[in-house]
Write a protein that holds these residues in place. Structure first.
Motif, PDB file in Angstrom:
ATOM      1  N   PHE A 279     113.607  81.086 -55.225  1.00 52.93           N
ATOM      2  CA  PHE A 279     113.639  82.161 -54.233  1.00 52.93           C
ATOM      3  C   PHE A 279     112.478  83.136 -54.373  1.00 52.93           C
ATOM      4  CE2 PHE A 279     117.996  80.647 -53.798  1.00 52.93           C
ATOM      5  CZ  PHE A 279     118.012  80.492 -52.420  1.00 52.93           C
ATOM      6  N   LYS A 280     111.435  82.708 -55.099  1.00 53.23           N
ATOM      7  CA  LYS A 280     110.189  83.477 -55.070  1.00 53.23           C
ATOM      8  C   LYS A 280     109.069  82.598 -54.536  1.00 53.23           C
ATOM      9  CE  LYS A 280     111.548  86.655 -58.603  1.00 53.23           C
ATOM     10  NZ  LYS A 280     111.759  86.742 -60.042  1.00 53.23           N
ATOM     11  N   MET A 281     109.440  81.415 -54.060  1.00 54.63           N
ATOM     12  CA  MET A 281     108.452  80.449 -53.585  1.00 54.63           C
ATOM     13  C   MET A 281     108.000  80.837 -52.182  1.00 54.63           C
ATOM     14  SD  MET A 281     109.196  76.470 -54.366  1.00 54.63           S
ATOM     15  CE  MET A 281     110.313  76.268 -53.047  1.00 54.63           C
ATOM     16  N   PRO A 282     106.716  80.590 -51.848  1.00 52.08           N
ATOM     17  CA  PRO A 282     106.298  80.821 -50.458  1.00 52.08           C
ATOM     18  C   PRO A 282     107.103  79.929 -49.512  1.00 52.08           C
ATOM     19  CG  PRO A 282     104.413  80.384 -51.872  1.00 52.08           C
ATOM     20  CD  PRO A 282     105.618  80.136 -52.694  1.00 52.08           C
ATOM     21  N   LEU A 283     107.314  80.410 -48.309  1.00 50.33           N
ATOM     22  CA  LEU A 283     108.140  79.632 -47.378  1.00 50.33           C
ATOM     23  C   LEU A 283     107.497  78.327 -46.997  1.00 50.33           C
ATOM     24  CD1 LEU A 283     110.024  82.041 -45.113  1.00 50.33           C
ATOM     25  CD2 LEU A 283     110.885  80.113 -46.374  1.00 50.33           C
ATOM     26  N   TYR A 284     106.149  78.277 -47.004  1.00 49.62           N
ATOM     27  CA  TYR A 284     105.521  76.994 -46.678  1.00 49.62           C
ATOM     28  C   TYR A 284     106.012  75.921 -47.640  1.00 49.62           C
ATOM     29  CZ  TYR A 284     102.338  73.324 -45.575  1.00 49.62           C
ATOM     30  OH  TYR A 284     101.852  72.106 -45.205  1.00 49.62           O
ATOM     31  N   CYS A 285     106.173  76.279 -48.928  1.00 50.75           N
ATOM     32  CA  CYS A 285     106.640  75.293 -49.909  1.00 50.75           C
ATOM     33  C   CYS A 285     108.091  74.911 -49.642  1.00 50.75           C
ATOM     34  CB  CYS A 285     106.481  75.837 -51.321  1.00 50.75           C
ATOM     35  SG  CYS A 285     104.777  76.119 -51.755  1.00 50.75           S
ATOM     36  N   TRP A 286     108.906  75.889 -49.272  1.00 49.85           N
ATOM     37  CA  TRP A 286     110.294  75.578 -48.912  1.00 49.85           C
ATOM     38  C   TRP A 286     110.344  74.573 -47.762  1.00 49.85           C
ATOM     39  CZ3 TRP A 286     115.138  76.310 -50.602  1.00 49.85           C
ATOM     40  CH2 TRP A 286     115.361  77.280 -51.584  1.00 49.85           C
ATOM     41  N   THR A 287     109.576  74.850 -46.718  1.00 46.07           N
ATOM     42  CA  THR A 287     109.669  73.986 -45.540  1.00 46.07           C
ATOM     43  C   THR A 287     109.047  72.624 -45.812  1.00 46.07           C
ATOM     44  OG1 THR A 287     107.666  75.020 -44.706  1.00 46.07           O
ATOM     45  CG2 THR A 287     109.750  75.855 -43.872  1.00 46.07           C
ATOM     46  N   ALA A 288     107.940  72.606 -46.575  1.00 45.12           N
ATOM     47  CA  ALA A 288     107.333  71.309 -46.903  1.00 45.12           C
ATOM     48  C   ALA A 288     108.288  70.494 -47.754  1.00 45.12           C
ATOM     49  CB  ALA A 288     106.008  71.513 -47.635  1.00 45.12           C
ATOM     50  N   TRP A 289     108.989  71.166 -48.645  1.00 46.75           N
ATOM     51  CA  TRP A 289     109.973  70.493 -49.499  1.00 46.75           C
ATOM     52  C   TRP A 289     111.070  69.888 -48.635  1.00 46.75           C
ATOM     53  CZ3 TRP A 289     113.564  73.537 -53.376  1.00 46.75           C
ATOM     54  CH2 TRP A 289     114.242  72.628 -54.184  1.00 46.75           C
TER      55      TRP A 289
ATOM     56  N   PRO B 287      85.052  85.923 -48.818  1.00 45.73           N
ATOM     57  CA  PRO B 287      85.589  86.537 -50.037  1.00 45.73           C
ATOM     58  C   PRO B 287      86.875  85.820 -50.445  1.00 45.73           C
ATOM     59  CG  PRO B 287      86.045  87.908 -48.123  1.00 45.73           C
ATOM     60  CD  PRO B 287      85.214  86.765 -47.636  1.00 45.73           C
ATOM     61  N   PRO B 288      87.394  86.080 -51.660  1.00 42.40           N
ATOM     62  CA  PRO B 288      88.616  85.364 -52.080  1.00 42.40           C
ATOM     63  C   PRO B 288      89.794  85.640 -51.156  1.00 42.40           C
ATOM     64  CG  PRO B 288      87.611  86.483 -53.939  1.00 42.40           C
ATOM     65  CD  PRO B 288      86.845  86.906 -52.742  1.00 42.40           C
ATOM     66  N   ASN B 289      89.885  86.839 -50.593  1.00 45.72           N
ATOM     67  CA  ASN B 289      91.062  87.163 -49.809  1.00 45.72           C
ATOM     68  C   ASN B 289      90.676  87.891 -48.524  1.00 45.72           C
ATOM     69  OD1 ASN B 289      93.566  87.725 -48.873  1.00 45.72           O
ATOM     70  ND2 ASN B 289      94.254  88.874 -50.662  1.00 45.72           N
ATOM     71  N   PRO B 290      90.096  87.161 -47.568  1.00 44.05           N
ATOM     72  CA  PRO B 290      89.567  87.841 -46.380  1.00 44.05           C
ATOM     73  C   PRO B 290      90.630  88.520 -45.533  1.00 44.05           C
ATOM     74  CG  PRO B 290      89.502  85.467 -46.098  1.00 44.05           C
ATOM     75  CD  PRO B 290      89.879  85.718 -47.513  1.00 44.05           C
ATOM     76  N   TRP B 291      91.879  88.063 -45.574  1.00 44.11           N
ATOM     77  CA  TRP B 291      92.904  88.620 -44.670  1.00 44.11           C
ATOM     78  C   TRP B 291      93.756  89.669 -45.345  1.00 44.11           C
ATOM     79  CZ3 TRP B 291      90.318  86.520 -41.211  1.00 44.11           C
ATOM     80  CH2 TRP B 291      90.039  85.170 -41.162  1.00 44.11           C
ATOM     81  N   GLY B 292      93.485  89.983 -46.622  1.00 46.89           N
ATOM     82  CA  GLY B 292      94.380  90.880 -47.334  1.00 46.89           C
ATOM     83  C   GLY B 292      95.761  90.289 -47.459  1.00 46.89           C
ATOM     84  N   ALA B 293      95.840  88.978 -47.628  1.00 45.73           N
ATOM     85  CA  ALA B 293      97.133  88.307 -47.670  1.00 45.73           C
ATOM     86  C   ALA B 293      97.682  88.296 -49.087  1.00 45.73           C
ATOM     87  CB  ALA B 293      96.996  86.878 -47.151  1.00 45.73           C
ATOM     88  N   ILE B 294      98.988  88.103 -49.201  1.00 45.89           N
ATOM     89  CA  ILE B 294      99.625  87.976 -50.502  1.00 45.89           C
ATOM     90  C   ILE B 294      99.941  86.502 -50.726  1.00 45.89           C
ATOM     91  CG2 ILE B 294     101.549  88.704 -51.949  1.00 45.89           C
ATOM     92  CD1 ILE B 294     101.827  91.157 -50.222  1.00 45.89           C
ATOM     93  N   GLY B 295      99.768  86.047 -51.961  1.00 42.32           N
ATOM     94  CA  GLY B 295     100.055  84.647 -52.254  1.00 42.32           C
ATOM     95  C   GLY B 295      99.136  84.198 -53.361  1.00 42.32           C
TER      96      GLY B 295
END
Lengths: 200, 562
Positions: free
Chosen positions: B203-213, B506-514
């Motif tokens: 329950f700390k996994m990104p949702l993309y991993c949940w859905t891919a799983w 840059p490493p994080n152009p969108w200011g995203a978390i992950g």
């Protein structure tokens, strides 16, 4: 806790290989998936048996059970033999493992031979209606798995002669013997469906 | 030690990071690095998007007039069969496997996939079955003509009697595609289960991993059934068995069960990862935490479970008994519940957010709107009376293209833009991206919205000619299809020129978390190597004082210095 603590060091002994656990996980996932193909074939067989207007081809009044029964006994007991081989390996008795493992392979080979004899004495072929098709599809697909299992066991036997191979874990043997039990369970279901059910 | 400014781990991590590869030839070699394989998958599949799109444009060119005049009707049968097959097996599955390869290891902090060699084998099967499928254009009798579902008895006709006919090659290609997908699925599921960063509970996994799983779980359960059916069909076609031939005691409807037991869930294999993409993109560009993270995560597996018990709704009009129709109508309706949970969560996430309308955000918003529309027609089609009325008409075609193109492919484009800077190390051009979105959205709406009307009026699918009363809808649809062809131009231009000479990312152009945004762009071969961060929270803490990982500043600095 410092790193000199023996309980911490335990995790990093040569027996601990990170990727072994992955192999077993992956293999179990594969087996679950593979069982669905058999499930599909079993479902097809049952449906045909229950609904097909003409089940047995002309001139055939059923399958002989004695030979397949002997085959079943050999295959089922080979699963126990494989288990004992694994026990020997866990105890570190490498020659015990090799001999008993080889006996398992021989029993598998006997099963394939028995299957061959049965096939060559049958009076119907792959194209003899839906009965012939499902019979050969199920037994043939299972037979392919038995042959694959024997091959994999041979590979494990070969690996056991590599010095120090099983000192770092025996996931290969665990996976292959799991595969062998799987092939065995599939056969039991198959035997009941094809040979026992025809009497009722 | 504590008084010095140098973090000892900075000194430990060698710079430049070893194997941070800078040679383009690796993309053309057999490589076991998940990031290389991911880009190989995506590039290959986009190539086949062009092939499938070209086939679609010939089909739409034929349908622009009521008469069958552009191509011969048998050629037309081959064209739509190959269009569907190419788009599903050579575009959508590979492109999603490519995204899985790029995103899953980086998002969970793993150095690579669990089985890198198996991963490479899964990818290299794609060109093999692609060649088989393309070769079927050149065998006597042409490619398979039985539609993408290949129902017997149409699919087991072999009028010319050649052993290597189009249908046989089609079946071989589908079987190989199945093997490749199973290899991939074993790999992805094992990686997600066993290789997460310390502290990253499910329950700390990104949702993309949940859905891919979830999606890969469907592959593991459903795909073997199709493989079993395909093997039996191949035996019927080539070796004289009669599994699906009534004259030998067989049952053609059994094939439909095998086929739809996989091929209905297959839609969820494709749409679930796109749900994950929506969840990542909406939170990032609206700067808000994901609404109801746990519910959205669990709804993925709700969808997995329900998707496996709805398949008979494709067979309401093929001799299905009434009790089965009612049962499967009910299960089909219930699948709207977990899907609805997700849609409400996204809308609530967007609600009063600080929206940034970048290209990926636009694609996701467009995809969401289209998905809601497709969901409504989906519930309509799930009811027995409407389904029997519009079965085998363009209403069905319009519905599933709304799901597959207008929602899924738009989501895939969003993902390609969103993670482009991360994995190529270059920024894309926002103007070209927005042009691509505008052309795509207008094109896909023009293409498939009118076909709902044509279908409700009764225009049958899979026929090269039609009644002139449907002409107006088809002209609009064809214009939309050609517009989608035009939309490929800014996309290709953007991808190629941005990668070659776009500004450095840059490493994080969108200011995203992950976790993936804590890596340098592009990430080194082994991702975090020995310095895997410890995860504290789920990656949706936008606007909250809630760091995703312990010691975040160290990883941000390390990524910038690389």
């Amino acid at each position: 806790m410092t790193s000199s603590d023996p309980s911490v060091q335990l995790d990093h002994t040569p027996g601990h290989i990170k990727h072994d656990g992955h192999n077993l996980t992956g293999f179990v996932i594969f087996l679950c998936s593979e069982s669905i193909i058999f499930l599909a074939f079993f479902a097809g067989f049952s449906l045909f048996k229950l609904t097909s207007p003409e089940w047995l081809p002309a001139g055939v009044d059923g399958l002989e059970v004695r030979m397949p029964l002997i085959n079943t006994i050999v295959l089922v007991s080979s699963s126990f033999v494989a288990y004992f081989a694994e026990r020997y390996l866990h105890k570190g008795n490498l020659w015990g493992f090799r001999i008993v493992w080889f006996i398992t392979m021989l029993m598998g080979a006997y099963f394939v031979y028995g299957q061959y004899v049965e096939w060559s004495n049958l009076k119907f072929g792959l194209d003899s209606g839906v009965f012939g098709g499902t019979f050969y599809l199920l037994t043939g697909f299972h037979g392919l798995h038995v042959i694959t299992g024997i091959g994999l066991m041979g590979l494990m036997l070969f690996h056991s002669f590599r010095p120090g191979n099983y000192e770092k874990g025996d996931m290969g043997v665990t996976s292959v013997s799991l595969f062998w039990h799987f092939v065995d369970v599939i056969w039991i279901i198959l035997f009941f469906l094809i040979y026992v059910w025809q009497r009722y | 030690m504590t008084s010095t400014n140098f973090d000892p781990r900075i000194l430990k991590a060698p710079h430049p990071v070893p194997g941070a590869p800078d040679n383009w030839k690796r993309f053309f070699s057999i490589n076991t690095d998940a990031k290389v394989i991911g880009i190989q998958y995506i590039a290959t599949s986009l190539l086949f998007l062009l092939v499938g799109g070209l086939l679609a444009m010939i089909v739409r060119g034929e349908l622009i007039t009521p008469e069958a005049d552009l191509v011969d009707p048998t050629v037309y049968n081959g064209l739509y069969t190959m269009h569907g097959t190419v788009m599903l097996f050579l575009f959508l599955f590979p492109v999603l496997n490519g995204l899985n390869n790029l995103l899953i290891p980086t998002m969970i902090g793993a150095p690579d996939m669990a089985f890198p060699k198996l991963n490479a084998a899964a990818f290299w099967l794609v060109p093999v079955f692609a060649v088989l499928l393309m070769a079927s254009f050149f065998v006597p009798g042409g490619p398979a003509q039985a539609g993408w579902w290949s129902y017997p008895p149409v699919s087991i006709q072999n009028p010319l009697g050649h052993f290597f006919n189009g249908q046989m090659l089609w079946l071989l290609a589908v079987a190989l595609s199945g093997i490749s997908s199973i290899f991939g699925a074993i790999n992805f599921v094992t990686t997600i289960i066993r290789m997460r960063a310390p502290g990253m509970g499910f329950f700390k996994m990104p949702l993309y991993c949940w859905t891919a799983w979830g999606a890969q779980t469907i592959q593991l359960i459903g795909l073997p059934a199709l493989t079993g059916g395909a093997i039996m069909l191949l035996f019927d076609l080539s070796f004289g068995t009669s599994f699906f031939k009534p004259e030998g005691g067989g049952d053609p409807v059994l094939y439909q069960h095998f086929f739809w037991f996989y091929s209905h869930p297959a839609v969820y294999v494709m749409v679930l990862p796109v749900f994950g993409i929506f969840s990542e993109v909406f939170t990032c560009y609206s700067r808000k935490p994901l609404f109801g993270y746990k519910f959205v995560a669990l709804a993925s597996f709700g969808i997995v479970f329900l998707s496996l018990i709805v398949w008979v709704h494709h067979m309401f009009y093929t001799g299905t008994p009434n009790w089965m129709r009612i049962l499967f109508m009910f299960t089909t309706m219930t699948i709207a519940v977990p899907t609805g949970v997700k849609v409400f969560a996204w809308v609530a996430t967007l609600w009063r957010g600080k929206l940034r309308l970048t290209t990926p955000m636009l694609f996701c918003l467009g995809g969401l709107v289209n998905f809601i529309f497709a969901g409504i027609t989906g519930v309509m089609l799930g009811t027995v009376p409407i389904d029997i009325h519009v079965g085998n008409t363009y209403f069905v075609v319009a519905h599933f293209h709304y799901v597959i193109f207008n929602a899924i492919v738009l989501g895939v484009f969003a993902a390609v833009y969103h993670w482009f800077p991360k994995f190529t190390g270059h920024m894309y051009y926002e103007g070209l991206g927005k042009l691509h979105f505008a052309l795509t959205f207008i094109g896909c709406t023009l293409n498939w919205l009118p076909l709902h009307w044509a279908g409700l009026l009764g225009m049958p699918r899979r026929v090269a000619s039609y009644d002139p009363e449907f002409a107006i809808w088809n002209v609009i649809a064809s214009v939309g299809a050609f517009l989608l062809g035009v939309a490929a131009i800014p996309f290709i231009l953007n991808m190629v020129s941005s990668w070659a000479r776009g500004p450095k990312a840059p490493p994080n152009p969108w200011g995203a978390i992950g976790l993936e945004w804590l890596l340098p762009s592009p990430p080194p071969a082994e991702n975090f190597e020995d310095d895997v961060p410890t995860v504290l929270n789920n990656p949706y803490g936008y606007g909250l004082d809630q760091p995703q990982v312990a010691d975040e500043a160290f990883y941000v600095r390390r990524a910038q210095e690389a």
